[in-house]
Write an enzyme that holds these catalytic residues in place. Structure first.
Site, PDB file in Angstrom:
ATOM      1  N   ASP A  24      -3.590  -8.719   4.877  1.00  0.00           N
ATOM      2  CA  ASP A  24      -2.452  -9.550   4.791  1.00  0.00           C
ATOM      3  C   ASP A  24      -2.308 -10.584   5.739  1.00  0.00           C
ATOM      4  O   ASP A  24      -1.575 -11.503   5.638  1.00  0.00           O
ATOM      5  CB  ASP A  24      -1.140  -8.895   4.479  1.00  0.00           C
TER       6      ASP A  24
ATOM      7  N   HIS B 266       0.822  -1.228   0.355  1.00  0.00           N
ATOM      8  CA  HIS B 266      -0.064   0.288   0.083  1.00  0.00           C
ATOM      9  C   HIS B 266       0.799   1.191   0.091  1.00  0.00           C
ATOM     10  O   HIS B 266       0.789   2.407   0.879  1.00  0.00           O
ATOM     11  CB  HIS B 266      -0.957   0.231   0.915  1.00  0.00           C
TER      12      HIS B 266
ATOM     13  N   GLU C 151      -5.983  -6.926   9.415  1.00  0.00           N
ATOM     14  CA  GLU C 151      -5.730  -6.309   8.243  1.00  0.00           C
ATOM     15  C   GLU C 151      -5.521  -7.645   7.061  1.00  0.00           C
ATOM     16  O   GLU C 151      -5.060  -8.617   7.484  1.00  0.00           O
ATOM     17  CB  GLU C 151      -4.368  -5.670   8.079  1.00  0.00           C
TER      18      GLU C 151
ATOM     19  N   TYR D   6      10.465  -0.740   8.147  1.00  0.00           N
ATOM     20  CA  TYR D   6       9.106  -0.869   8.725  1.00  0.00           C
ATOM     21  C   TYR D   6       8.553  -0.017   9.573  1.00  0.00           C
ATOM     22  O   TYR D   6       7.341   0.453   9.464  1.00  0.00           O
ATOM     23  CB  TYR D   6       9.112  -2.378   9.018  1.00  0.00           C
TER      24      TYR D   6
END
Length: 403
Positions: free
Chosen positions: A86, A28, A84, A195
C-alpha cells in the site's frame, strides 16, 4: 496525467502528495468502513526528496499532485519507509518515471523491495541513527523493526520538526481534511484505536520501547506524518499518550462477550452471562458475530479486562465464525485478559473445549469452568450462566484492585 489533483503544504518545506481511497472497505481482513488514505510527502529541499509512494492504482494521482509543485523528474531522492504494497505498490513505475539519483530504505527494506519487485537498480540502505544531507535541510532515520514489518523505519526532517512515521500513529480514515485538529476527536480516537488493535497490537512491547527511545531523542516535534490517515499537529501529546496506554494493555472492568448462535440458545446464554457480569460490577460488551466483524472484536478488547467466547457445536467443531475470530485474535496476541468459554450443543459439544484450548494458547487466564448446555437452556441453566458472569466479574475486580 491530470492537473486536477493538487499538493497540500503541511510545513514550510513539505507537501502532502498522497491519495484518498474513499472506497476501501477491507484491508487484508480488517474492516475499514471509513476508507483510507495513502500518504506520500514531497520535501522541497536543495535535493528534492519523495517520502514513500502510494498503492499502485493511485500512482497517477500522486504524480499529478507532485506535478502541481514541481516536475516529478526533478526529484533527486526517494525514501521508502515501509515496503508493504500500500506504500510501495507503484514504486517501480515511479522510479522509472522520475529516475531519482538514489533510492533509500532500511537494511531490511532493501531486502524486502528486492524480493517484491526484483529491481534492476541499487537501493541504498540507511541505518538507525544515520543522517542524510539534503543541502539546506537534514534528515535522520530511526529503524522501527517489526512496527509492523521488519523493514519499517521513521524519517525525521529536523528543520521543520516533521516525523514521517510510516504506519505508526496512523489510521484508516478517508477525509478531505489532512490534519487531526480538523476532525472530530471521537472519530480520531476510535479509528486510531481500531488501527492499533488490528495492526500493531502484537508489537506492544516494542511500541513501549520505541516511545521511550523517541522521547529520549528529544526531537523538536511539530508534526507527526503517518502513512495512513490525518497528520498530527494539534495535540501530538494525545496520540503519544494513547499509544502508551494501548501498548500497556492494562486491564479494565470491561468484559467482552463474543458469540455466535444457530437457533438462539448460545445467545440466551450470552445475555444471561452479561447480566451476571453487570451485577458483579463489570461492564459487559455483548458482540454477536452476526453483526460484528473480527476487526470490531479486536478493537473492543484493546481496552478490556476479560474475553468470554461462546459457540454452538457444528460437525464436532467450533462454529465457523468463532473459529475465524479466534484465529484472528490469536495472531494479534492480546495480553492481560481473563476469560471463559461457553456454548450450547445437541450431541457432542466439542466447541466449548476447543474455545478453552485456544484461549489458553492465547495466554488468556481462564477463571471459570467452561459451561456447555444441551439444546435450549432451562431457567436453571440460565442461572448457571448468570453465575458464570458473576464469577468472571469477581476475578476481574480482584485483578484490577489487587484485593
Amino acid at each position: 496525467m491530470t492537473a486536477t489533483f493538487q499538493a497540500l503544504p503541511i510545513s514550510e518545506h513539505v507537501y502532502w502528495v498522497g491519495a484518498i481511497d474513499w472506497n476501501l472497505r477491507d484491508f487484508h481482513g480488517y474492516a475499514t468502513p471509513r476508507g483510507s488514505t495513502y500518504n506520500a510527502f514531497l520535501i522541497m529541499a536543495d535535493r528534492v526528496t519523495l517520502i514513500d509512494t502510494v498503492k499502485a492504482p493511485f500512482k497517477d494521482e500522486m504524480l499529478a499532485r507532485i506535478a502541481s509543485v514541481i516536475d516529478p523528474a526533478r526529484i533527486d531522492y526517494l525514501i521508502s519507509n515501509h515496503a508493504e504494497m500500500d506504500h510501495s505498490g507503484c514504486l517501480p513505475d515511479v522510479i522509472a518515471a522520475i529516475k531519482p539519483d538514489t533510492v533509500f530504505a532500511s537494511p531490511n527494506g532493501v531486502t524486502a523491495l528486492a524480493n517484491h519487485f526484483h529491481l534492476d537498480r541499487e537501493i541504498v540502505a540507511v541505518k538507525d541513527g544515520e543522517a542524510l544531507d539534503l543541502g539546506n535541510l537534514h534528515l535522520s532515520f530511526v529503524e522501527t523493526r517489526m512496527l509492523h514489518w521488519p523493514d519499517s523505519m521513521f524519517t525525521f526532517l529536523h528543520e521543520d520538526g516533521v516525523l514521517f512515521s510510516s504506519d505508526a500513529f496512523g489510521m484508516h480514515l478517508a477525509t478531505a481534511e489532512r490534519f487531526d485538529d480538523e476532525i472530530d476527536p471521537q472519530i480520531l480516537e476510535e479509528e486510531a484505536g481500531r488501527y492499533f488493535a488490528n495492526i500493531l497490537l502484537p508489537y506492544s512491547a516494542l511500541i513501549t520501547k520505541l516511545l521511550e527511545k523517541v522521547g529520549g531523542m528529544q526531537l523538536p516535534l511539530q508534526l507527526i506524518a503517518p502513512d495512513h490517515g490525518p497528520l498530527w499537529r494539534g495535540d501530538l501529546a494525545r496520540i503519544l499518550r494513547l499509544y502508551g496506554e494501548w501498548a500497556e494493555q492494562k486491564p479494565t472492568k470491561k468484559a467482552v462477550i463474543v458469540y455466535d448462535t444457530m437457533w438462539g440458545s448460545t445467545e440466551m446464554m450470552a445475555r444471561a452471562i452479561a447480566d451476571g457480569l453487570q451485577a458483579g460490577g463489570a461492564t459487559p460488551r455483548l458482540l454477536s458475530l452476526k453483526s460484528a466483524n473480527r476487526s470490531d472484536i479486536a478493537h473492543e478488547i484493546l481496552d478490556a479486562g476479560a474475553l468470554l467466547v461462546g459457540s454452538p457445536t457444528l460437525n464436532n467443531n467450533l462454529f465457523p465464525t468463532i473459529a475465524d475470530v479466534l484465529t484472528y485474535l490469536k495472531g494479534l496476541r492480546p495480553r492481560n485478559l481473563l476469560g471463559a468459554a461457553f456454548g450450547s450443543f445437541g450431541w457432542g459439544g466439542e466447541a466449548v473445549g476447543q474455545i478453552q484450548e485456544i484461549l489458553t494458547a492465547m495466554k488468556v487466564e481462564i477463571v471459570a469452568e467452561p459451561l456447555k448446555l444441551k439444546y435450549v437452556p432451562t431457567p436453571e441453566d440460565l442461572t448457571r450462566c448468570y453465575d458464570l458472569g458473576q464469577t468472571v466479574a469477581a476475578a476481574l475486580y480482584r485483578t484490577i484492585t489487587g484485593l
